[in-house]
Motif scaffolding. Structure first.
Motif, PDB file in Angstrom:
ATOM      1  N   ALA A  20     -37.133 -38.121 -99.231  1.00  0.00           N
ATOM      2  CA  ALA A  20     -36.743 -39.092-100.122  1.00  0.00           C
ATOM      3  C   ALA A  20     -38.042 -39.931-100.502  1.00  0.00           C
ATOM      4  O   ALA A  20     -38.278 -40.326-101.705  1.00  0.00           O
ATOM      5  N   MET A  21     -39.113 -39.878 -99.445  1.00  0.00           N
ATOM      6  CA  MET A  21     -40.204 -40.610 -99.783  1.00  0.00           C
ATOM      7  C   MET A  21     -41.006 -39.713-100.773  1.00  0.00           C
ATOM      8  O   MET A  21     -41.768 -40.212-101.752  1.00  0.00           O
ATOM      9  N   LEU A  22     -40.962 -38.452-100.769  1.00  0.00           N
ATOM     10  CA  LEU A  22     -41.648 -37.431-101.595  1.00  0.00           C
ATOM     11  C   LEU A  22     -40.914 -37.232-102.880  1.00  0.00           C
ATOM     12  O   LEU A  22     -41.614 -37.103-104.081  1.00  0.00           O
ATOM     13  N   LEU A  23     -39.859 -37.311-102.913  1.00  0.00           N
ATOM     14  CA  LEU A  23     -38.909 -36.853-104.230  1.00  0.00           C
ATOM     15  C   LEU A  23     -38.006 -38.015-104.060  1.00  0.00           C
ATOM     16  O   LEU A  23     -38.569 -39.268-104.468  1.00  0.00           O
ATOM     17  N   ILE A  25     -33.679 -40.150-103.529  1.00  0.00           N
ATOM     18  CA  ILE A  25     -32.318 -39.890-102.945  1.00  0.00           C
ATOM     19  C   ILE A  25     -31.381 -39.172-103.613  1.00  0.00           C
ATOM     20  O   ILE A  25     -30.504 -38.518-102.948  1.00  0.00           O
ATOM     21  N   LEU A  26     -31.579 -38.755-104.602  1.00  0.00           N
ATOM     22  CA  LEU A  26     -30.529 -37.638-105.333  1.00  0.00           C
ATOM     23  C   LEU A  26     -31.000 -36.410-104.787  1.00  0.00           C
ATOM     24  O   LEU A  26     -30.143 -35.657-104.473  1.00  0.00           O
ATOM     25  N   PHE A  27     -32.149 -35.936-104.336  1.00  0.00           N
ATOM     26  CA  PHE A  27     -32.559 -34.824-103.832  1.00  0.00           C
ATOM     27  C   PHE A  27     -32.058 -34.670-102.453  1.00  0.00           C
ATOM     28  O   PHE A  27     -31.627 -33.816-102.126  1.00  0.00           O
ATOM     29  N   VAL A  28     -32.228 -35.695-101.885  1.00  0.00           N
ATOM     30  CA  VAL A  28     -31.687 -35.980-100.334  1.00  0.00           C
ATOM     31  C   VAL A  28     -30.155 -35.634-100.433  1.00  0.00           C
ATOM     32  O   VAL A  28     -29.581 -34.950 -99.744  1.00  0.00           O
ATOM     33  N   GLY A  29     -29.337 -35.968-101.550  1.00  0.00           N
ATOM     34  CA  GLY A  29     -27.946 -35.866-101.535  1.00  0.00           C
ATOM     35  C   GLY A  29     -27.637 -34.344-101.576  1.00  0.00           C
ATOM     36  O   GLY A  29     -26.874 -33.817-101.359  1.00  0.00           O
ATOM     37  N   GLY A  30     -28.438 -33.594-102.512  1.00  0.00           N
ATOM     38  CA  GLY A  30     -28.110 -32.363-102.758  1.00  0.00           C
ATOM     39  C   GLY A  30     -28.643 -31.720-101.288  1.00  0.00           C
ATOM     40  O   GLY A  30     -27.904 -30.586-101.094  1.00  0.00           O
ATOM     41  N   LEU A  31     -29.628 -32.044-100.625  1.00  0.00           N
ATOM     42  CA  LEU A  31     -29.832 -31.210 -99.433  1.00  0.00           C
ATOM     43  C   LEU A  31     -28.482 -31.681 -98.413  1.00  0.00           C
ATOM     44  O   LEU A  31     -28.397 -30.577 -97.668  1.00  0.00           O
ATOM     45  N   ILE A  59     -31.869 -43.094 -97.946  1.00  0.00           N
ATOM     46  CA  ILE A  59     -32.067 -44.470 -98.218  1.00  0.00           C
ATOM     47  C   ILE A  59     -33.365 -45.168 -97.802  1.00  0.00           C
ATOM     48  O   ILE A  59     -33.972 -45.836 -98.711  1.00  0.00           O
ATOM     49  N   VAL A  60     -33.446 -44.930 -96.575  1.00  0.00           N
ATOM     50  CA  VAL A  60     -34.802 -45.565 -95.946  1.00  0.00           C
ATOM     51  C   VAL A  60     -36.048 -44.994 -96.541  1.00  0.00           C
ATOM     52  O   VAL A  60     -37.231 -45.689 -96.729  1.00  0.00           O
ATOM     53  N   GLY A  61     -36.040 -43.736 -96.533  1.00  0.00           N
ATOM     54  CA  GLY A  61     -37.274 -42.932 -97.554  1.00  0.00           C
ATOM     55  C   GLY A  61     -37.376 -43.534 -98.846  1.00  0.00           C
ATOM     56  O   GLY A  61     -38.629 -43.833 -99.154  1.00  0.00           O
ATOM     57  N   GLN A  62     -36.230 -43.774 -99.580  1.00  0.00           N
ATOM     58  CA  GLN A  62     -36.543 -44.287-100.999  1.00  0.00           C
ATOM     59  C   GLN A  62     -37.142 -45.545-100.886  1.00  0.00           C
ATOM     60  O   GLN A  62     -37.780 -45.819-101.679  1.00  0.00           O
ATOM     61  N   MET A  63     -36.584 -46.501-100.015  1.00  0.00           N
ATOM     62  CA  MET A  63     -37.059 -47.803 -99.937  1.00  0.00           C
ATOM     63  C   MET A  63     -38.616 -48.015 -99.440  1.00  0.00           C
ATOM     64  O   MET A  63     -39.220 -48.475-100.092  1.00  0.00           O
ATOM     65  N   LEU A  64     -38.803 -46.980 -98.629  1.00  0.00           N
ATOM     66  CA  LEU A  64     -40.305 -46.890 -98.424  1.00  0.00           C
ATOM     67  C   LEU A  64     -41.316 -46.544 -99.393  1.00  0.00           C
ATOM     68  O   LEU A  64     -42.300 -46.919 -99.850  1.00  0.00           O
TER      69      LEU A  64
END
Length: 80
Positions: A20-23, A25-31, A59-64
């Motif tokens: 999520a930090m690199l991409l 939360i949508l990517f993480v949802g797909g993962l 969510i944590v990664g996106q916030m970071l």
């Protein structure tokens, strides 16, 4: 919160953070959905708590990511 320490859910959580930090939360949802689909396809079961652990890490990664971008914006504005 003992559910997150069961199985390999902490791995789901922690591996989702850099994704999520690199991409996004949508990517993480797909993962998350893809990992659960793979588990089901190979004879396992769909585990909603695994999916939830992955999304929480996302969510944590996106916030970071947002905090980093905000910090970079602030630094850029103060130097010019």
């Amino acid at each position: 919160m003992s559910w997150i320490t069961e199985s390999n859910r902490l791995k789901h959580f922690f591996y989702a953070i850099p994704c999520a930090m690199l991409l996004t939360i949508l990517f993480v949802g797909g993962l998350a959905a893809g990992m659960e689909f793979k588990d089901r396809a190979y004879g396992g079961k769909w585990d909603w708590l695994d999916l939830l652990a992955t999304i929480l890490g996302g969510i944590v990664g996106q916030m970071l990511q947002v905090l980093i971008f905000y910090a970079l914006k602030c630094v850029h504005q103060t130097h010019f």
